[in-house]
Write an enzyme that holds these catalytic residues in place. Structure first.
Site, PDB file in Angstrom:
ATOM      1  N   THR A 296       0.926  -1.122   0.096  1.00  0.00           N
ATOM      2  CA  THR A 296       0.189   0.009   0.006  1.00  0.00           C
ATOM      3  C   THR A 296       0.892   1.215   0.002  1.00  0.00           C
ATOM      4  O   THR A 296       0.790   2.138  -0.728  1.00  0.00           O
ATOM      5  CB  THR A 296      -0.965  -0.088   1.239  1.00  0.00           C
ATOM      6  N   HIS A 411      -8.356  -6.695   2.923  1.00  0.00           N
ATOM      7  CA  HIS A 411      -6.802  -6.951   3.274  1.00  0.00           C
ATOM      8  C   HIS A 411      -6.841  -8.535   3.629  1.00  0.00           C
ATOM      9  O   HIS A 411      -7.558  -8.810   4.309  1.00  0.00           O
ATOM     10  CB  HIS A 411      -6.449  -6.112   4.476  1.00  0.00           C
ATOM     11  N   HIS A 471      -2.816  -2.530  -5.134  1.00  0.00           N
ATOM     12  CA  HIS A 471      -2.029  -3.715  -5.434  1.00  0.00           C
ATOM     13  C   HIS A 471      -2.767  -5.243  -5.784  1.00  0.00           C
ATOM     14  O   HIS A 471      -3.815  -5.250  -5.179  1.00  0.00           O
ATOM     15  CB  HIS A 471      -0.633  -3.820  -4.585  1.00  0.00           C
TER      16      HIS A 471
HETATM   17  C1  GP9 Z   1      -2.113  -0.712   6.578  1.00  0.00           C
HETATM   18  C2  GP9 Z   1      -2.857  -0.816   5.216  1.00  0.00           C
HETATM   19  C3  GP9 Z   1      -2.175  -2.173   4.563  1.00  0.00           C
HETATM   20  O1  GP9 Z   1      -2.234   0.383   7.048  1.00  0.00           O
HETATM   21  O2  GP9 Z   1      -2.283   0.103   4.471  1.00  0.00           O
HETATM   22  O3  GP9 Z   1      -0.932  -2.043   4.177  1.00  0.00           O
HETATM   23  P1  GP9 Z   1      -0.533  -3.420   3.096  1.00  0.00           P
HETATM   24  O4  GP9 Z   1      -0.478  -4.529   3.887  1.00  0.00           O
HETATM   25  O5  GP9 Z   1      -1.546  -3.709   2.083  1.00  0.00           O
HETATM   26  O6  GP9 Z   1       0.716  -2.815   2.355  1.00  0.00           O
HETATM   27 MN    MN Z   2      -2.654  -2.676   0.596  1.00  0.00          MN
END
Ligand code: GP9
Ligand code: MN
Length: 629
Positions: A296, A411, A471
């Site tokens: 992210t 996520h 992503h």
């Molecule tokens: C955490 C979120 C997730 O704050 O932005 O990040 P990622 O694991 O997808 O890089």
């Molecule tokens: Mn992410």
């Protein structure tokens, strides 16, 4: 009486072989190396040996208890390293690099996920420690701790070096330029062994620190010349300034891939709202994410800086104190207030440290949101509640504003209570994929409500709304299920690249929008926003090209060295024809291979040497980031 000579090394060899075999077993159980032939399998098998022999062999210079303790220390340290990699790999589909290792805050947040991932493999990672302790306790006579003759030591280390050289030669035959292509971590681990890889990574890291100290401002001019030759600016098309003075509301859609769009499962659309929103926006079906290990945060970095993230670690962590020419900072002299919304720990991905460097005025984080166990998942506040609570903050901001909202519910591990799952269950053997569809749908609904709330708050008509997928969500570990879902025999490297497409929708007030199929990526968003707002790019520094330009060079480089053009895809050393998906002759890809290498190197140099300190436009740096209301 002098001990018979073979016994002098017996214990050391026993331990080395134990660690070696254990490592290989863990490789097979935990990591998904792509093995194409028997030789590669042999290299994989051989690769941990030389480093293990070497490390354990250091104990030959110690005697008595010190030797045993040292051997135990090596065994425990390597087991810890191995098990950290097992956890990290399960989660990120990648191996640890030194910069990532320092992201302890992130590991803290991963806590709950880690619990799900801990299993018998971790026990295997410590098998040698257990056996070793048993031997020390029960069969101490097996351990020789007396002096070892010099010729014996020499022979030991010469054997060690020979094994390493054989390993390296075989690896170089299989994979030329192995050591110069460090971005391919899997390749490095596969060929050099996990432990040697970590040593190599440490060397690279120290090189980085030296690089900044030795930086030369002229290097920046070189990059600027490259950019103006490759991506000349087109300012006077009809989109220039079309959204002048409008607010920007950008949403980072967690783990959202394009393959989800306009698709149904069990007769129901997965993303009904996004499908509708796409029709009212400019949508980019050939938009690729270009993130690396920083996920992210890398997407944020690309979008706000139009620089490539790093090949190792998350640039948010490794270089938060660099000078940047980021969007919030660039928009400030044009009267824009900037804020970012993220309902999780403020320090996740080191955001609280790097946002000031981007020029953000305000960072709304979990301290600004009401959170209860019902309204949150392990990744923070659930999206519906996140958007709902963000609206009053948004409406209270000084306008025009530039804002970014980061969603979290979709996520891994894609958890959502049953009562909030709105799609009929998808029934594959892969629970991750099954759950993914549900959280994607949840996010889709959250966005629908959010857009409605923006309309009700009177923000919809004077804001450019940009939604992007940060992503991939479904990693290569799930290729089998993905192949079944996509009705394919398997997911080829070509398919894999096409799966790296993520949605991008740009909604401009009073514009009907259309589908723009140009090959594009996250690196293009910054110049696009500047273009829409009518801000001349000569105060800016960026790699990408604005997305509405008629004559764009369709060429997108991914962080793993793959690239996509209008007609070609290059990945894992193979050149593919996009129309057929079949391999085509390398000659077509060769010029782009050079260009992509050069471009990534230029971008990396800017970051490693902190070259934007020398950028003349870099004078809008602002003061403090407010993180509490
Ligand atoms: C955490 C979120 C997730 O704050 O932005 O990040 P990622 O694991 O997808 O890089
Ligand atoms: Mn992410």
């Amino acid at each position: 009486m002098k001990e018979a000579s073979p016994n002098q090394l017996r214990f050391i060899l026993f331990v080395a072989i134990l660690i070696w075999l254990k490592t290989y077993i863990v490789y097979k159980l935990s990591f998904h190396f792509k093995i194409e032939n028997t030789m590669q399998e042999f290299i994989l098998f051989l690769s941990p040996l030389s480093s293990v022999l070497f490390l354990v062999g250091i104990s030959l210079f110690l005697e008595g208890k010190k030797r045993t303790r040292f051997i135990l220390f090596v065994s425990i340290s390597l087991s810890l390293l191995l098990s950290s990699n097992i956890l990290f790999y399960t989660f990120f589909d990648d191996f640890i690099t030194l910069p990532v290792l320092f992201q302890t805050n992130n590991f803290g947040d991963l806590g709950a996920s880690i619990q799900q991932l801990i299993d018998y493999k971790i026990l295997i990672a410590f098998a040698d420690v257990i056996i070793l302790l048993f031997v020390i306790w029960k069969v101490p006579s097996f351990i020789y701790t007396g002096p070892v003759s010099r010729p014996k030591k020499n022979m030991y280390f010469i054997t060690c070096i020979c094994i390493f050289l054989v390993n390296l030669t075989l690896a170089e035959i299989q994979r030329p330029q192995l050591l110069t292509r460090s971005f391919d971590r899997e390749m490095l681990v596969k060929n050099l062994g996990l432990y040697t890889y970590h040593l190599y990574d440490a060397i690279l890291q120290s090189k980085t620190s030296v690089q900044r100290a030795l930086a030369d401002g002229n290097k920046l001019t070189e990059v600027e010349n490259y950019i103006s030759a490759k991506y000349p600016e087109v300012e006077n098309d009809s989109f220039f300034g079309i959204a002048k003075g409008k607010n920007i509301i950008m949403v980072s859609m967690e783990s959202t891939q394009s393959f989800l769009l306009n698709q149904k499962i069990n007769g129901q659309e997965i993303t009904p709202f996004l499908n509708k929103f796409a029709k009212q926006s400019y949508s980019f079906p050939n938009f690729y994410h270009q993130t690396g290990q920083g996920k992210t945060s890398d997407a944020e970095f690309l979008i706000e800086n139009s620089l490539y993230p790093l090949d190792r670690g998350a640039v948010f962590f490794t270089h938060p104190n660099n000078e940047y020419v980021a969007l919030p900072e660039l928009l400030k002299p044009n009267g824009y207030y900037s804020a970012v919304f993220h309902a999780n720990n403020k320090s996740f991905w080191n955001r609280d440290v790097i946002y000031p460097a981007f020029g953000y005025d305000r960072y709304f984080h979990n301290g600004d949101y009401e959170t209860t166990p019902e309204t949150s998942t392990q990744w923070g506040l659930k999206d519906k509640e996140f958007f709902k609570q963000s609206i009053p903050y948004l409406t209270s901001l000084q306008q025009p504003f530039y804002t970014k909202l980061i969603t979290l519910t979709n996520h891994y591990p894609f958890d959502l209570p049953e009562e909030e799952q709105m799609l009929p269950p998808y029934d594959s053997n892969d629970q991750t994929l099954n759950r993914y569809f549900q959280t994607v749908r949840y996010m889709d609904e959250a966005l629908e409500q959010f857009i409605q709330d923006l309309k009700d708050a009177g923000l919809y008509d004077n804001s450019v709304i940009i939604l992007y997928g940060d992503h991939y969500g479904i990693s290569e570990n799930h290729n089998k299920a993905m192949a079944a879902y996509l009705d394919k025999e398997s997911i080829t490297p070509f398919d894999h690249i096409q799966l790296q497409r993520v949605p991008l929708f740009v909604h401009i007030p009073e514009k009907k929008g259309k589908v723009i199929p140009t090959v594009s990526g996250e690196i293009d968003v910054k110049p696009t926003i500047l273009h829409l707002l009518g801000i001349s790019s000569n105060k800016d520094f960026h790699f990408g090209q604005q997305l509405f330009a008629k004559k764009r060079e369709e060429f997108i480089i991914l962080r793993d060295d793959s690239f996509i053009t209008k007609d070609l895809i290059y990945t894992k050393g193979v050149c593919y024809d996009k129309k057929t998906g079949e391999e085509t002759e390398m000659g077509s890809c060769t010029p782009y291979i050079h260009q992509s290498k050069a471009e990534l190197e230029y971008s990396d140099n800017i970051i490693y040497s902190d070259l934007l300190r020398f950028f003349p436009g870099n004078k809008y740096k602002t003061g403090e980031l407010k993180t509490d209301y």
